[in-house]
Design a protein around this motif. Structure first.
Motif, PDB file in Angstrom:
ATOM      1  N   ARG A 127       3.690  -9.126 -30.842  1.00  0.00           N
ATOM      2  CA  ARG A 127       2.535  -9.554 -31.572  1.00  0.00           C
ATOM      3  C   ARG A 127       1.638  -8.327 -31.726  1.00  0.00           C
ATOM      4  O   ARG A 127       1.014  -8.413 -32.949  1.00  0.00           O
ATOM      5  N   ARG A 128       1.453  -7.489 -30.955  1.00  0.00           N
ATOM      6  CA  ARG A 128       0.553  -6.402 -31.183  1.00  0.00           C
ATOM      7  C   ARG A 128       1.258  -5.319 -32.270  1.00  0.00           C
ATOM      8  O   ARG A 128       0.328  -4.979 -32.965  1.00  0.00           O
ATOM      9  N   LYS A 130       2.963  -6.523 -34.863  1.00  0.00           N
ATOM     10  CA  LYS A 130       2.777  -6.943 -36.066  1.00  0.00           C
ATOM     11  C   LYS A 130       1.242  -6.945 -36.608  1.00  0.00           C
ATOM     12  O   LYS A 130       0.862  -6.438 -37.637  1.00  0.00           O
ATOM     13  N   GLU A 131       0.364  -7.054 -35.658  1.00  0.00           N
ATOM     14  CA  GLU A 131      -0.983  -6.821 -36.036  1.00  0.00           C
ATOM     15  C   GLU A 131      -1.221  -5.490 -36.333  1.00  0.00           C
ATOM     16  O   GLU A 131      -2.250  -5.298 -37.253  1.00  0.00           O
ATOM     17  N   GLU A 132      -0.919  -4.434 -35.844  1.00  0.00           N
ATOM     18  CA  GLU A 132      -0.661  -3.004 -36.222  1.00  0.00           C
ATOM     19  C   GLU A 132      -0.167  -3.019 -37.358  1.00  0.00           C
ATOM     20  O   GLU A 132      -0.893  -2.282 -38.310  1.00  0.00           O
ATOM     21  N   ASP A 134       0.042  -5.257 -39.930  1.00  0.00           N
ATOM     22  CA  ASP A 134      -1.104  -5.998 -40.751  1.00  0.00           C
ATOM     23  C   ASP A 134      -2.220  -5.022 -40.969  1.00  0.00           C
ATOM     24  O   ASP A 134      -2.652  -4.934 -42.337  1.00  0.00           O
ATOM     25  N   ARG A 135      -2.602  -4.649 -40.246  1.00  0.00           N
ATOM     26  CA  ARG A 135      -3.734  -3.636 -40.156  1.00  0.00           C
ATOM     27  C   ARG A 135      -3.821  -2.537 -40.888  1.00  0.00           C
ATOM     28  O   ARG A 135      -4.367  -2.166 -41.899  1.00  0.00           O
ATOM     29  N   GLU A 138      -3.381  -3.480 -44.569  1.00  0.00           N
ATOM     30  CA  GLU A 138      -4.593  -3.863 -45.289  1.00  0.00           C
ATOM     31  C   GLU A 138      -5.119  -2.634 -45.708  1.00  0.00           C
ATOM     32  O   GLU A 138      -5.671  -2.170 -46.627  1.00  0.00           O
TER      33      GLU A 138
END
Length: 160
Positions: A127-128, A130-132, A134-135, A138
């Motif tokens: 999850r971490r 994936k968030e990284e 995605d960031r 972006e």
């Protein structure tokens, strides 16, 4: 008011004390257990199995002693002792395997808890990451947008 030299909980013949606890005997323990203890004896783990092993063992040993022309009293004694011995041995054998099984279940629970912690840690790491990702995606899109002419026009050219 009691005498000054009386000690609480003293035994008879010592400073005037009395016995606090009644004497424990075999029959007092038997009476204390109550009838339901004895009426449900066969429902306890391993008891039924051990009796089902001990009874035929006693019958076979007693019958064998009778066939070998032992006196009746001796054959009955052999039967009774072999019944008791086989039942006790079978009960202890069953209890041994139950304790081994309980130990295995305890170890399995510990392993499952460790596995659950590892799975949760892996899931949290994914999850971490994936968030990284995605960031970063972006940020990359924002950087590309800033390089475009439309961004410059939106920022610097105003039409009222």
């Amino acid at each position: 008011r009691p005498p000054a030299n009386t000690l609480p909980g003293g035994m008879a013949h010592t400073a005037g004390g009395r016995k606090d606890e009644p004497e424990i005997t075999y029959w007092s323990v038997v009476r204390q257990l109550g009838p339901e203890y004895y009426l449900t004896y066969h429902k306890r783990p391993c008891v039924r199995d051990s009796l089902l092993v001990g009874i035929p063992t006693g019958a076979v040993i007693g019958g064998l002693a009778g066939v070998l022309r032992r006196p009746v009293w001796t054959a009955c004694t052999y039967a009774w002792f072999s019944w008791i011995g086989a039942s006790v041995l079978s009960y202890e054998y069953c209890q041994y395997w139950r304790s081994k099984e309980k130990e295995g279940i305890r170890q399995m629970r510990e392993l499952m808890e460790k596995k659950k912690v590892k799975v949760e840690a892996r899931r949290e790491e994914r999850r971490r990451l994936k968030e990284e990702r995605d960031r970063l995606e972006e940020e990359r899109k924002e950087a590309e947008r800033r390089k475009s002419w439309s961004y410059w026009v939106d920022k610097n050219v105003r039409f009222w």
